[in-house]
Write an enzyme that holds these catalytic residues in place. Structure first.
Site, PDB file in Angstrom:
ATOM      1  N   HIS A   1       0.841  -1.208   0.000  1.00 35.57           N
ATOM      2  CA  HIS A   1       0.000   0.000   0.000  1.00 35.57           C
ATOM      3  C   HIS A   1       0.875   1.256   0.000  1.00 35.57           C
ATOM      4  O   HIS A   1       0.571   2.235  -0.672  1.00 35.57           O
ATOM      5  CB  HIS A   1      -0.889   0.037   1.251  1.00 35.57           C
ATOM      6  CG  HIS A   1      -1.854  -1.094   1.363  1.00 35.57           C
ATOM      7  ND1 HIS A   1      -1.755  -2.069   2.324  1.00 35.57           N
ATOM      8  CD2 HIS A   1      -2.945  -1.406   0.626  1.00 35.57           C
ATOM      9  CE1 HIS A   1      -2.743  -2.927   2.194  1.00 35.57           C
ATOM     10  NE2 HIS A   1      -3.476  -2.550   1.161  1.00 35.57           N
TER      11      HIS A   1
ATOM     12  N   GLN B   1     -18.052  -7.284  -0.436  1.00 31.63           N
ATOM     13  CA  GLN B   1     -17.167  -8.113  -1.257  1.00 31.63           C
ATOM     14  C   GLN B   1     -16.753  -9.405  -0.544  1.00 31.63           C
ATOM     15  O   GLN B   1     -15.973 -10.184  -1.074  1.00 31.63           O
ATOM     16  CB  GLN B   1     -15.934  -7.328  -1.720  1.00 31.63           C
ATOM     17  CG  GLN B   1     -14.951  -6.942  -0.643  1.00 31.63           C
ATOM     18  CD  GLN B   1     -13.876  -6.014  -1.181  1.00 31.63           C
ATOM     19  OE1 GLN B   1     -14.134  -4.832  -1.433  1.00 31.63           O
ATOM     20  NE2 GLN B   1     -12.668  -6.522  -1.381  1.00 31.63           N
TER      21      GLN B   1
ATOM     22  N   LYS C   1      -1.162  -7.075  -8.089  1.00 31.70           N
ATOM     23  CA  LYS C   1      -1.326  -8.375  -7.424  1.00 31.70           C
ATOM     24  C   LYS C   1      -2.770  -8.852  -7.558  1.00 31.70           C
ATOM     25  O   LYS C   1      -3.024 -10.021  -7.788  1.00 31.70           O
ATOM     26  CB  LYS C   1      -0.927  -8.287  -5.961  1.00 31.70           C
ATOM     27  CG  LYS C   1      -1.151  -9.575  -5.255  1.00 31.70           C
ATOM     28  CD  LYS C   1      -0.377  -9.658  -3.982  1.00 31.70           C
ATOM     29  CE  LYS C   1      -0.910 -10.794  -3.164  1.00 31.70           C
ATOM     30  NZ  LYS C   1      -2.259 -10.476  -2.652  1.00 31.70           N
TER      31      LYS C   1
ATOM     32  N   VAL D   1       4.641  -5.656  -4.791  1.00 36.89           N
ATOM     33  CA  VAL D   1       5.778  -5.509  -3.863  1.00 36.89           C
ATOM     34  C   VAL D   1       5.960  -6.842  -3.138  1.00 36.89           C
ATOM     35  O   VAL D   1       4.990  -7.468  -2.714  1.00 36.89           O
ATOM     36  CB  VAL D   1       5.528  -4.369  -2.851  1.00 36.89           C
ATOM     37  CG1 VAL D   1       6.701  -4.238  -1.888  1.00 36.89           C
ATOM     38  CG2 VAL D   1       5.300  -3.059  -3.587  1.00 36.89           C
TER      39      VAL D   1
ATOM     40  N   ARG E   1      -3.314 -10.482   4.229  1.00 35.59           N
ATOM     41  CA  ARG E   1      -3.641 -11.806   4.786  1.00 35.59           C
ATOM     42  C   ARG E   1      -2.388 -12.599   5.169  1.00 35.59           C
ATOM     43  O   ARG E   1      -2.522 -13.657   5.795  1.00 35.59           O
ATOM     44  CB  ARG E   1      -4.492 -12.601   3.792  1.00 35.59           C
ATOM     45  CG  ARG E   1      -5.900 -12.037   3.653  1.00 35.59           C
ATOM     46  CD  ARG E   1      -6.832 -12.958   2.899  1.00 35.59           C
ATOM     47  NE  ARG E   1      -8.223 -12.550   2.998  1.00 35.59           N
ATOM     48  CZ  ARG E   1      -8.897 -11.877   2.063  1.00 35.59           C
ATOM     49  NH1 ARG E   1      -8.297 -11.538   0.941  1.00 35.59           N
ATOM     50  NH2 ARG E   1     -10.152 -11.550   2.244  1.00 35.59           N
TER      51      ARG E   1
HETATM   52  O1  PAF Z   1      -8.060  -4.440  -3.033  1.00 40.13           O
HETATM   53  C1  PAF Z   1      -8.701  -4.071  -2.018  1.00 40.13           C
HETATM   54  O2  PAF Z   1      -8.144  -3.845  -0.945  1.00 40.13           O
HETATM   55  C2  PAF Z   1     -10.204  -3.934  -2.115  1.00 40.13           C
HETATM   56  O3  PAF Z   1     -10.762  -4.880  -2.949  1.00 40.13           O
HETATM   57  C3  PAF Z   1     -10.648  -2.512  -2.520  1.00 40.13           C
HETATM   58  C4  PAF Z   1     -10.187  -2.165  -3.914  1.00 40.13           C
HETATM   59  C5  PAF Z   1     -10.107  -1.500  -1.525  1.00 40.13           C
HETATM   60  C6  PAF Z   1     -12.177  -2.419  -2.508  1.00 40.13           C
HETATM   61  O4  PAF Z   1     -12.699  -2.689  -1.247  1.00 40.13           O
END
Ligand code: PAF
Length: 273
Positions: free
Chosen positions: A34, A58, A146, A173, A184
């Site tokens: 990130h 999701q 990724k 990365v 995770r």
């Molecule tokens: O890749 C992620 O962390 C998630 O799928 C995202 C793009 C932030 C959407 O919740």
């Protein structure tokens, strides 16, 4: 850095921004992957907004929504030190209402690979990303390679819904030993951490074969399955950049994807060739 929790605060902040705005949507538990997206946005834009939101839509029934790693204090500090301008941390109630239209990812590209074992996952991803892009109105949004299938589906959504944001794909990365960074990874114990290296090694094996001239997809998949032993492999697939399966590697237009379970943790990795 401004911490923004409500839609009104976010809109007010966004209205003050002039020039380019980079946006990095995340589910928190921020790691160096990130941070590399954040740094790229800081370098390329006048303003950088990060969102931290563990998006319920999701996750499928029985997935790790309730146990998804939460590191709120650390995430805030990382964003502060990185030097972003605004951190959007909404609640599910802020993002969703009980009666709203939805969006469905195209089934032929979203119910295969990741979507095969996680049907509906990408509908939830697109739903939240569309909301976040509409709210933050970024000139640029940064996504890691990724999550290659996610990246493809988001690019496809942005194109087909004529959104103005430019999607910027960013390199994977890795740890020094090759493990792709993932929130995770914290689920892995010491033994599993070692076993997880089979994923990146299988991609290295494929790379060596490709360098040696191998272009046949089924031959490459065979050596990868061997390299992944004894992991429980969910899929090894090779697609073109439109996520169509292919039988022959097209250099410059192919992605090798792997998903395997290490203990109970499902990991993905890929290589763009
Ligand atoms: O890749 C992620 O962390 C998630 O799928 C995202 C793009 C932030 C959407 O919740």
């Amino acid at each position: 850095m401004k911490i923004v929790k409500t839609i009104d605060e976010l809109k007010a902040y966004r209205n003050e921004c002039t020039g380019s705005v980079g946006f990095i949507p995340t589910m928190g538990a921020l790691h160096n992957g990130h941070i590399s997206l954040i740094q790229r946005s800081l370098h390329e834009n006048e303003h950088t907004i990060v969102s931290v939101f563990v998006n319920p839509t999701q996750f499928l029934e029985g997935e790790d929504f309730n146990t998804y790693p939460k590191r709120t204090e650390a995430d805030i500090k990382i964003c502060q030190f990185a030097g972003i301008d605004a951190l959007f941390m909404p609640t599910p109630e802020t993002m969703y209402s009980s009666c709203e239209p939805s969006i469905f990812a195209p089934s032929q590209k979203a119910y295969v690979l990741e979507g095969f074992t996680r049907p509906g996952h990408f509908d939830g991803v697109l739903r939240v990303v569309l909301k976040l892009l509409n709210l933050t109105q970024p000139t640029h949004a940064y996504f890691g390679k990724k999550d290659a299938q996610q990246l493809y589906l988001i690019q496809n959504m942005v194109r087909t819904f004529f959104l103005k944001t430019q999607i910027v794909p960013c390199e994977i990365v890795r740890e020094d030993d090759g493990l792709a960074l993932s929130s995770r990874n914290v689920y892995l114990n010491a033994t599993e951490r070692q076993e997880a290296l089979h994923l990146s090694r299988s991609l290295q094996v494929a790379t060596q074969k490709i360098i040696a001239g191998q272009r046949d997809v089924s031959a490459l998949k065979t050596v990868m399955y061997e390299a992944l032993q004894p992991l429980h492999v969910e899929y090894v697939e090779i697609v073109n950049r439109d996520f169509d399966t292919i039988s022959t590697i097209e250099i410059g237009n192919s992605i090798i994807l792997v998903c395997a379970k290490v203990g109970t943790t499902r990991l993905i990795d890929n290589l763009w060739v």
